[in-house]
Design an enzyme around this catalytic site. Structure first.
Site, mmCIF file in Angstrom:
data_model
loop_
_atom_site.group_PDB
_atom_site.id
_atom_site.type_symbol
_atom_site.label_atom_id
_atom_site.label_comp_id
_atom_site.label_asym_id
_atom_site.label_seq_id
_atom_site.Cartn_x
_atom_site.Cartn_y
_atom_site.Cartn_z
ATOM 1 C CG ASP A 160 -1.998 0.932 1.255
ATOM 2 O OD1 ASP A 160 -2.089 1.715 0.308
ATOM 3 O OD2 ASP A 160 -2.809 0.881 2.207
ATOM 4 C CE LYS A 212 -1.342 -7.943 1.140
ATOM 5 N NZ LYS A 212 -0.334 -7.463 2.096
ATOM 6 C CG ASP A 256 -5.803 -5.465 1.400
ATOM 7 O OD1 ASP A 256 -6.625 -6.185 1.991
ATOM 8 O OD2 ASP A 256 -4.902 -4.835 1.992
ATOM 9 C CG ASP A 276 -3.668 -7.730 8.149
ATOM 10 O OD1 ASP A 276 -3.118 -8.134 7.109
ATOM 11 O OD2 ASP A 276 -4.471 -6.777 8.166
#
Ligand code: DGJ
Length: 729
Positions: A368, A477, A479, A549
């Site tokens: 991110d 990825k 998300d 996470d």
């Protein structure tokens, strides 16, 4: 193996390699559930169902036969309102306002292979001879509603795979209030109910309880399969353990709100019902329209929980996951999220990648913060344009700097979201899920794009694809960091608002199908704040999921063990992160973190540039060790040996399909003073073969390793681990 129809007794016998599932039509054409369990020969099955007259509180739909009440009849797709007081599989409101329907047999088809489910993820065949499918066509004469029950059995997999299509063949609108994927009536209630429940950062804890009269249920009302409850339950015999006892698994191939429940009735029978959650759901079927339910994958095993899990693992690995990476081992990666969070630039990234390359890591993943002006989590989702302040040469330049190190380059996205502080939101404030005149509840300062809209999906496909075309990206990825609130769509008419959440899923699946088809060589990993959408629906598009996470090695024991109930280890992302751990602040050794993460798609999620030379040397060894065993993670059979839910230690073993090699992992959580000696018994090995334990060079018989076990070395301190690499000699 196959599907056999006995016309005389109107019996359908669905046979898998070790399983039978039997349906019988009653004299009025109602499909009754006769048997599901260990494989039986193809008997005619006449008289196996027993009918007795009950009191007037179980009414009789056929006046001429008081032994029949739908309240007691085991059925395949039960209705509401005509004497069955248990939960129905479906409910439809007709134009006259009534909700009574009665389905009866019209015809059936037995076809080779497994027809595709339109718009939904599902297990599949590559050749027609891999499976057979029964389509049982039923109809409610009065309304014209037609229901097609589909059942597939595989030649090589012990699974009964079900789905349902509801078609409006009448002349007026039908309102579907409930349309589950499957219902199974068991004859008794001698079961334990298994579920995988948790929360963000502690996903899929295993719970087991005895079933009791009434409903025991897990469900999601979050618009996503969720961290809190996984779309999976199992009914197991009270004595079932990892190797023995019966286990019936129910796994829904869907990523949205679901329900999975077991209802024990007055006669101690148990009805399992699984499908889209009827809560806040409705679907209008105009004449000629049809509704396809998600697929339900049901697995029976008489080899306990381990047998059930391995059936799911093999099926999901080979006939649910797709794409180039289905049959390929996955690259060892380093991800910069916990290394830098939002504070990075191209040089920092290149430095991490450089150390990674020196240690044998194969893929760098930029997480991110690379787009818009995203210096924290309060902006820019939706603006998938590179932030030149951080990456002056853009993504292509960064990717080529990483590629020059002989590493692949991967990228994070959160495509389904929009930040109120974004160009996208300013241009299209109506593109998010919302209800006019109501608040728009934010979570992590973000809203959810309305994927029930075609234009929003098209925008998503184009914006993500153009980034993927712009640089040599080999991993994504994907998300998704919040759940749905104010579920409504600006484009749907008022009477269709309750379709929004399911239409969102259909939109998401279309987006994923389009993007993964255009980029077949990209390895996609799904993520939802870790494992908030670890479900078979997502695995159809992306063969691996970021498991949690929470990267703490001790927490991960429960998370990975629980996840393995249904999902193969090849579907789990597992990384070594820094200590003190960022989620639970625990200190564990690099060895233990590595040993736990190696039972999944291995990687690192820390700042490699901050490591000491000694630590780097250890990482290099770990990476080498993982490369030596990763084919076992990808293609091996997984056997659980000790449960973190039952004691102070955890162990499992991954064994090659031909049993020629294996990798066993043992972790003890807390040190015990003056501890007893302990032997670990392996599973899944070839009893008649001999295995060398790499490192020590000792050779043992497979039978010795499984029945006598190996001594667990004395471990000093908390959170210690040991691994065994076994090779057949
Ligand atoms: C949640 C994910 O689970 C993390 O791994 C990370 O990608 C963050 N989102 C980034 O915002």
């Amino acid at each position: 193996m196959g599907i056999y129809y006995n016309a005389e007794h109107r019996v359908f016998h669905l046979q898998g390699p070790n399983t039978s599932y039997v349906i019988q039509l009653n004299k009025n054409g109602v499909p009754m559930h006769a048997y599901w369990g260990r494989k039986v020969s193809d008997a005619p099955w006449d008289g196996m169902l027993d009918f007795i007259e009950r009191s007037s509180f179980s009414p009789n739909p056929y006046p001429e036969d008081r032994t029949i009440s739908f309240d007691t009849l085991p059925q395949e797709y039960p209705a509401y309102g005509t004497s069955d007081f248990r939960h129905p599989a479906y409910q439809v409101q007709l134009a006259d306002g009534s909700t009574i329907t009665e389905l009866a047999y019209v015809e059936h088809r037995i076809v080779n292979g497994k027809p595709k489910l339109s718009g939904l993820p599902s297990t599949y065949t590559e050749k027609d001879e891999e499976a057979q499918t029964l389509e049982l066509v039923l109809q409610d004469e009065k309304s014209g509603m037609c229901v097609v029950l589909s059942y597939s059995v595989f030649t090589d997999h012990d699974a009964i795979v079900r789905s349902v299509k509801l078609i409006n063949q009448g002349g007026t609108t039908l309102r579907l209030l409930r349309a589950l994927s499957g219902s199974v009536d068991f004859r008794h209630d001698q079961f334990h109910f298994l579920q995988l429940s948790g929360a963000w950062a502690r996903e899929r804890d295993l719970y087991r309880r005895q079933v009791v009269p009434g409903i025991q249920s897990v469900e999601s009302r979050r618009g996503s399969s969720s961290h809190q409850q996984n779309p999976f339950i199992a009914l197991v015999s009270p004595n079932a353990d990892e190797e023995n006892g019966e286990a019936y698994g129910f796994s829904l191939v869907y990523s949205g709100s679901f329900v999975a429940q077991a209802e024990v009735d007055q006669f101690r029978t148990t009805r399992v019902s699984v499908g889209i959650n009827p809560f806040d759901f409705e679907w209008r079927l105009e004449p000629g329209e049809e509704f396809q339910t998600p697929e339900l994958v049901m697995v029976y095993s008489d080899e306990g929980l381990g047998g059930m899990s391995r059936s799911y693992h093999r099926l999901y690995r080979s006939r649910l996951c797709r794409g180039t990476y289905r049959d390929r081992t996955r690259p060892v990666l380093v991800n910069n999220w916990e290394a830098t969070y939002f504070q990075f630039n191209a040089d920092k990234i290149e430095n991490i990648a450089k150390v990674g390359q020196e240690l044998g890591i194969e893929l760098f993943v930029l997480d991110d913060g690379w787009f818009g002006h995203r210096d924290s989590d309060d902006s820019s989702l939706g603006d998938w344009k590179v932030d030149y302040r951080k990456l002056p040469g853009g993504l292509a330049d960064l990717a080529s700097r990483v590629n020059r190190l002989d590493m692949q380059f991967g990228l994070w996205f959160e495509p389904e979201m929009v930040s109120p502080d974004s160009e996208l939101y300013r241009a299209h404030p109506d593109w998010c899920l919302h209800v006019e005149g109501r608040r728009r509840t934010e979570a992590r300062q973000q809203l959810i794009l309305d994927l029930s809209r075609e234009d929003v999906c098209d925008y998503l496909i184009e914006s993500v694809s153009s980034v993927l075309r712009s640089a040599p990206i080999t991993y994504v990825k994907w998300d998704m960091n919040r759940n749905m609130t104010e579920i409504g769509s600006a484009l749907l008419p008022s009477q269709r608002q309750r379709e929004t959440a399911h239409r969102y899923m259909l939109g998401l699946y279309r987006v994923l199908e389009t993007i993964t088809s255009e980029f077949p060589d990209i390895l996609f990993e799904s993520c939802s704040g870790g494992g908030g959408r670890f479900d078979p629906g997502m695995l159809y598009y992306m063969p691996q999921t970021w498991t949690s996470d929470n990267t703490d090695a001790v927490s991960r024991l429960r998370i990975q063990y629980g996840t393995s109930m249904v999902y193969p280890v090849s579907a789990m992302g597992a990384h070594v992160s820094a200590v003190p751990n960022h989620q639970v602040h625990r200190m564990t050794s690099l060895k233990t973190r590595g040993d736990v993460a190696m039972s999944g798609n291995f990687g690192y999620e820390l700042d490699l540039t901050q490591m000491t030379d000694e630590e780097k040397a250890q990482v290099k060894d770990q990476v080498e060790q993982y490369k030596d065993i990763r084919h076992l993670v990808q293609f091996g059979d997984f056997y659980r040996l000790r449960s973190p839910f039952e004691g102070n230690d955890t162990a499992w073993i991954m064994v090659a399909a031909d049993r020629s090699e294996a990798f066993a992992v043992y972790i003890r959580v807390l040190a015990e003073p003056n501890a007893p000696l302990d032997w670990l018994k392996f599973r899944g090995l070839d009893a008649s073969a001999r295995y060398r334990v790499e490192g020590s060079g000792a050779v043992y018989g497979g039978d010795q390793l499984m029945y006598a076990g190996v001594p667990i070395p004395r471990l000093h301190g908390d959170y210690q681990s040991h691994v065994w690499r076994l090779v057949r000699v």
